[in-house]
Write an enzyme that holds these catalytic residues in place. Structure first.
Site, short mmCIF file in Angstrom:
data_model
loop_
_atom_site.label_atom_id
_atom_site.label_comp_id
_atom_site.label_asym_id
_atom_site.label_seq_id
_atom_site.Cartn_x
_atom_site.Cartn_y
_atom_site.Cartn_z
N HIS A 6 7.48 50.08 -56.22
CA HIS A 6 8.18 50.06 -54.94
C HIS A 6 8.52 48.60 -54.65
CE1 HIS A 6 6.69 54.21 -53.37
NE2 HIS A 6 7.88 54.29 -53.95
N ASP A 16 8.52 46.44 -52.22
CA ASP A 16 7.68 45.47 -51.52
C ASP A 16 6.52 44.99 -52.38
OD1 ASP A 16 6.94 48.23 -51.12
OD2 ASP A 16 5.45 47.62 -49.65
#
Length: 305
Positions: free
Chosen positions: A65, A67
């Site tokens: 992901h 982030d």
């Protein structure tokens, strides 16, 4: 590097805020620098924290992901720019190898750093780090394949100066005793056990983006420092379950049940402007040391047991 500390580079989750950068955690362990989950802006945060990219020896990515990985290209570019001469091991879920390849070649650049990719397919010890510790991974529970990490230093023994003095041992004979395990002095055999004591190795675990699962507890068991996500407060537990995350209280309960010494909470949802409730929820479950992580904080590993 001659110290052991965790440098917090970012504590946000999916959306950064004015106070919280995307993820980024640098574990300084003697001469090693392990960078966990470099999110967007990690390179800049390292400048604010006063840590050099050239000190990074390994990069550990829990999942792909954004982030947790968008900062990888910038960090690698900075390592090359700084002229680091050592190879950098990169650990990541094998199912995301296509994303890894895209990230490391996401722009026109002259990459000088030698990368040693280590795709992870299952639980277990990772390729030998050659740094006086073991590194292993455990599968977590998140919508995409995710692994947490644990570092363990082997136990050893250390000399007790008072016992050496009592037996009149000094100089080269001490080195001989260390090598052979025993020496003969004045007709008496002195063993290493007589003049030394156990020196427990230190340990560190990194758990990010997961529901409660066996892997969380496996990584956390008796660890000196547990860095663990606490995206939600307990009142929002249903959201945590739905999106594959933990609450602060759940993270603290893991620490209490696993014998953790220092608990570091991080990875907060942007919905929370303050973190008072995170601390309250965690304190209700765990009476040990709790650190509510903030960007650019430095946290020393606790003293040896």
């Amino acid at each position: 590097m001659s110290q052991r500390e965790l440098v917090i580079l970012g504590t946000a989750s999916q959306v950064p805020t004015k106070q919280r950068n995307h993820n980024g955690y640098l574990l300084r362990w003697d001469r090693e620098g392990l960078l966990f989950d470099p999110g967007e802006g990690t390179q800049r945060q390292m400048s604010f924290a006063g840590v050099a990219a050239s000190g990074i020896t390994r990069i550990c990515i829990t999942h792909f992901h954004g982030d947790h990985c968008f900062g990888l290209p910038g960090v690698l570019g900075r390592i090359s720019l700084d002229g680091a001469l050592h190879p950098v091991g990169v650990y990541f879920p094998a199912s995301g190898e296509v994303f890894y390849e895209r990230l490391i070649d996401s722009s026109a650049h002259n990459r000088q750093v030698e990368l040693e990719p280590h795709p992870i397919t299952d639980n277990g010890e990772l390729p030998p780090p050659g740094a006086g510790f073991t590194l292993r991974a455990a599968r977590l529970s998140h919508p995409v394949e995710t692994f947490g990490y644990r570092l363990d230093e082997p136990d050893s023994r250390r000399f007790v100066p008072e016992r050496l003095r009592e037996l009149g041992l000094s100089g080269p004979v001490v080195g001989e005793l260390q090598r052979r395990g025993e020496v003969e002095i004045g007709g008496r055999t002195i063993t290493l056990d007589e003049v030394s004591e156990d020196r427990p190795g230190q340990s560190f675990a990194f758990v990010m983006d997961t529901r409660l699962c066996d892997g969380v507890y496996d990584l956390a068991r008796d660890v000196d420092m547990l860095v663990i996500e606490s995206t939600f407060v307990d009142a929002d537990e249903q959201l945590a379950v739905e999106y594959g995350h933990l609450t602060a209280g759940q993270a603290a309960r893991v620490a209490a049940e696993s014998g953790v010494r220092t608990l570091v909470l991080t990875h907060y949802s942007q919905r929370y402007r303050t973190l008072d409730q995170h601390l309250a929820d965690a304190r209700a479950q765990f009476d040990g040391e709790i650190v509510v992580a903030e960007d650019l904080m430095r946290i020393p590993l606790p003293p040896r047991r």
